[in-house]
Design a protein around this motif. Structure first.
Motif, PDB file in Angstrom:
ATOM      1  N   TRP A  99       0.962  -1.205   0.011  1.00 36.26           N
ATOM      2  CA  TRP A  99      -0.082   0.029   0.022  1.00 36.26           C
ATOM      3  C   TRP A  99       0.946   1.261   0.071  1.00 36.26           C
ATOM      4  N   MET A 229      -5.699   2.848   1.818  1.00 36.10           N
ATOM      5  CA  MET A 229      -6.439   1.643   2.282  1.00 36.10           C
ATOM      6  C   MET A 229      -7.973   2.033   2.360  1.00 36.10           C
ATOM      7  N   ARG A 232     -11.740   1.860   7.094  1.00 35.75           N
ATOM      8  CA  ARG A 232     -11.953   0.495   7.825  1.00 35.75           C
ATOM      9  C   ARG A 232     -10.501  -0.461   7.697  1.00 35.75           C
ATOM     10  N   GLU A 233     -10.031  -0.464   6.597  1.00 31.71           N
ATOM     11  CA  GLU A 233      -8.697  -1.447   6.576  1.00 31.71           C
ATOM     12  C   GLU A 233      -7.752  -0.667   7.025  1.00 31.71           C
ATOM     13  N   ARG A 236      -7.773  -0.924  10.969  1.00 30.47           N
ATOM     14  CA  ARG A 236      -7.328  -2.305  11.469  1.00 30.47           C
ATOM     15  C   ARG A 236      -5.930  -2.325  11.403  1.00 30.47           C
ATOM     16  N   TRP A 237      -5.219  -1.965  10.180  1.00 36.76           N
ATOM     17  CA  TRP A 237      -3.806  -2.057   9.924  1.00 36.76           C
ATOM     18  C   TRP A 237      -2.896  -1.503  11.049  1.00 36.76           C
TER      19      TRP A 237
END
Length: 266
Positions: A99, A229, A232-233, A236-237
């Protein structure tokens, strides 16, 4: 993003300087140390930023990074800093599962890591010269080292991307001698963050991601990757990374943050 430093009568003498370089402004606030040594170190740090610009600018055809991208130089023929930055960028790509990227439109472009790396390197050089506190803000990427005075932590205001002139939060470096704050978003530079999986502008529900970590080199990379990202992602990451806290703001004015961020606000 702007530094907000609490002053006090017993605070060490401050040396402040603003330098236009790398397409932005680097604002130095240096506390304590021998005045002559600090002045010399500041001059060298500023000169170092201009050298970084000359080596890494993708806007200069004669820069080492441009010549490397065109196949006119090898990494071994470049200054050692080029290999250092490329190794850091490769690690950022690995840890973010791609990413974060050092490529733009198929061409080598480490711009996303160079500024944070340059800020951190310059700030640490001033501490090595004997300063007791350093705040260096390079276009919104802030490295804080030491303290501005006895019992006085560095504090950094995080701009609210949806309310010009307002603050979304204030980050405090209380309890640590090394803290960084970096923000990626669309408020100041528009849509400029690329989704490395498509090569086009990132389609995301976010307007800003602010990352708080010990190192501004990594904070800057993680903010960029998490923005691409999406909320949400990205959240989390970021939660999975050690010693990292973050504040994410969506286009719908929803604020999301990592579990430990509250301990860094104040």
């Amino acid at each position: 993003m702007a530094d907000t430093v609490a002053e006090s009568a017993d605070a060490p003498a401050a040396v402040r300087h603003a330098e236009e370089v790398m397409g932005t402004v680097f604002s130095f606030d240096v506390r304590g140390g021998d005045p002559g040594a600090v002045k010399a170190a500041l001059e060298e740090a500023v000169a170092g930023l201009h050298r970084v610009d000359a080596v890494f600018s993708t806007y200069r055809d004669d820069s080492q990074i441009s010549r490397l991208a065109h196949g006119e130089l090898t990494v071994e023929e470049c200054d050692p800093e080029v290999a250092e930055v490329l190794e850091l960028g490769a690690e950022a790509e690995r840890l973010s599962d791609g990413w974060f990227s050092m490529r733009y439109q198929g061409r080598l472009d480490p711009t996303g890591i160079v500024k944070g790396w340059a800020v951190e390197r310059a700030a640490k050089s001033l501490m090595a010269a004997g300063a007791t506190g350093v705040s260096l803000n390079g276009g919104g990427d802030v490295q804080l080292l030491g303290t501005p005075g006895p019992q006085r932590p560095w504090r950094v205001g995080v701009a609210d991307p949806l309310r010009p002139g307002g603050l979304a939060a204030v980050v405090s470096a209380a309890g640590t001698d090394e803290l960084a704050v970096a923000t990626s978003g669309t408020a100041e530079r528009g849509t400029h963050i690329v989704d490395p999986r498509t090569g086009r502008s990132a389609v995301t529900d976010l307007v800003a991601v602010t990352v708080v970590a010990p190192s501004v080199t990594w904070a800057d990379c993680w903010a960029t990757a998490a923005f691409a990202m999406g909320s949400r992602e990205g959240l989390r990451w970021l939660e999975s990374l050690p010693d990292v806290e973050a504040l994410l703001i969506t286009a719908g004015d929803e604020v999301r943050c990592t579990g430990g961020l509250a301990a860094r606000l104040g």
